[in-house]
Design a protein around this motif. Sequence first.
Motif, mmCIF file in Angstrom:
data_model
loop_
_atom_site.group_PDB
_atom_site.id
_atom_site.type_symbol
_atom_site.label_atom_id
_atom_site.label_comp_id
_atom_site.label_asym_id
_atom_site.label_seq_id
_atom_site.Cartn_x
_atom_site.Cartn_y
_atom_site.Cartn_z
ATOM 1 N N GLU A 1 -3.800 -3.638 0.989
ATOM 2 C CA GLU A 1 -2.915 -2.439 0.422
ATOM 3 C C GLU A 1 -2.377 -1.726 1.526
ATOM 4 O OE1 GLU A 1 -5.022 -0.751 -2.787
ATOM 5 O OE2 GLU A 1 -5.098 -2.487 -3.868
ATOM 6 N N ARG A 2 -3.102 -1.388 2.523
ATOM 7 C CA ARG A 2 -2.847 -0.504 3.440
ATOM 8 C C ARG A 2 -2.129 -1.104 4.606
ATOM 9 N NH1 ARG A 2 -7.634 1.732 1.103
ATOM 10 N NH2 ARG A 2 -7.392 3.719 0.582
ATOM 11 N N GLY A 3 -2.136 -2.460 4.528
ATOM 12 C CA GLY A 3 -1.463 -3.108 5.513
ATOM 13 C C GLY A 3 -2.215 -3.364 6.931
ATOM 14 N N TRP A 4 -3.430 -3.351 6.747
ATOM 15 C CA TRP A 4 -4.668 -3.352 7.724
ATOM 16 C C TRP A 4 -4.928 -4.738 7.880
ATOM 17 C CZ3 TRP A 4 -8.276 0.846 5.893
ATOM 18 C CH2 TRP A 4 -7.682 2.142 6.072
ATOM 19 N N GLN B 1 -9.716 0.366 15.100
ATOM 20 C CA GLN B 1 -9.564 1.633 14.461
ATOM 21 C C GLN B 1 -10.707 2.016 13.785
ATOM 22 O OE1 GLN B 1 -5.517 1.639 12.819
ATOM 23 N NE2 GLN B 1 -4.565 1.005 14.431
ATOM 24 N N ARG B 2 -11.180 0.879 12.847
ATOM 25 C CA ARG B 2 -12.370 1.178 11.995
ATOM 26 C C ARG B 2 -13.151 0.024 11.915
ATOM 27 N NH1 ARG B 2 -7.987 0.499 9.941
ATOM 28 N NH2 ARG B 2 -7.523 2.831 10.225
ATOM 29 N N GLU C 1 -9.453 -5.905 -0.337
ATOM 30 C CA GLU C 1 -8.231 -5.502 -1.098
ATOM 31 C C GLU C 1 -7.541 -4.188 -0.706
ATOM 32 O OE1 GLU C 1 -9.027 -6.156 -5.258
ATOM 33 O OE2 GLU C 1 -8.623 -8.208 -5.187
ATOM 34 N N LYS C 2 -8.276 -3.240 -0.727
ATOM 35 C CA LYS C 2 -7.740 -2.059 -0.268
ATOM 36 C C LYS C 2 -7.373 -1.929 1.128
ATOM 37 C CE LYS C 2 -9.103 0.228 -4.054
ATOM 38 N NZ LYS C 2 -8.229 0.791 -4.958
ATOM 39 N N CYS C 3 -7.940 -2.775 1.896
ATOM 40 C CA CYS C 3 -7.325 -2.680 3.424
ATOM 41 C C CYS C 3 -6.199 -3.345 3.345
ATOM 42 C CB CYS C 3 -8.311 -3.603 4.435
ATOM 43 S SG CYS C 3 -9.771 -2.703 4.797
ATOM 44 N N CYS D 1 -7.905 -7.418 9.080
ATOM 45 C CA CYS D 1 -9.242 -7.439 9.096
ATOM 46 C C CYS D 1 -10.026 -8.732 9.763
ATOM 47 C CB CYS D 1 -9.648 -7.191 7.694
ATOM 48 S SG CYS D 1 -8.889 -5.935 6.788
ATOM 49 N N THR E 1 -9.365 -3.578 11.652
ATOM 50 C CA THR E 1 -10.527 -3.126 10.973
ATOM 51 C C THR E 1 -11.566 -4.328 11.126
ATOM 52 O OG1 THR E 1 -9.331 -1.858 9.403
ATOM 53 C CG2 THR E 1 -11.583 -2.428 8.570
#
Length: 148
Positions: A27-30, A103-104, A23-25, A32, A87
């Motif tokens: 929210e940041r537009g990443w 990137q991560r 969910e956090k990813c 996954c 991600t």
Amino acid sequence: MTEVLFYHLQNRPLDAALPQLLEKCLERGWRCTVQATSPERVEALEQILWTYDDASFLPHGTDRQPEPARQPILLTADESNPNGAVTRFLIDGAAIADVGAYQRVIHLFDGNDSEAVEPVREAWRRARAEGHEVTYWQQDPNGRWQRR
């Protein structure tokens, strides 16, 4: 360089922690990709993402479904990246050869399982030797993440 994060699960299981991190990813537009070690585990993860919270929805699919490139979250058991994820989540000891393609990269591991810890230690050593930015996160008693 790639940011390589290690999330040490102690107080909340993967089934509860993974959806929260995804969910956090989003929210940041990443975009996954979540990599497991078997097609059966991918199916189990898919069920978890459908049912983890009646009030939430995580748009996702598997690499066996049509048009995996359209999925914001892709579940897979291999190293492919058809959705162009930035991600990469690695669970159950999954590994990738090219950490630098993201990137991560996020390793989620059960700290109560001694067999799960050793491959993650090796991934930590390899990421540091390759010059990636490495961070370690541990759950507090309430299941919140604390950087150590």
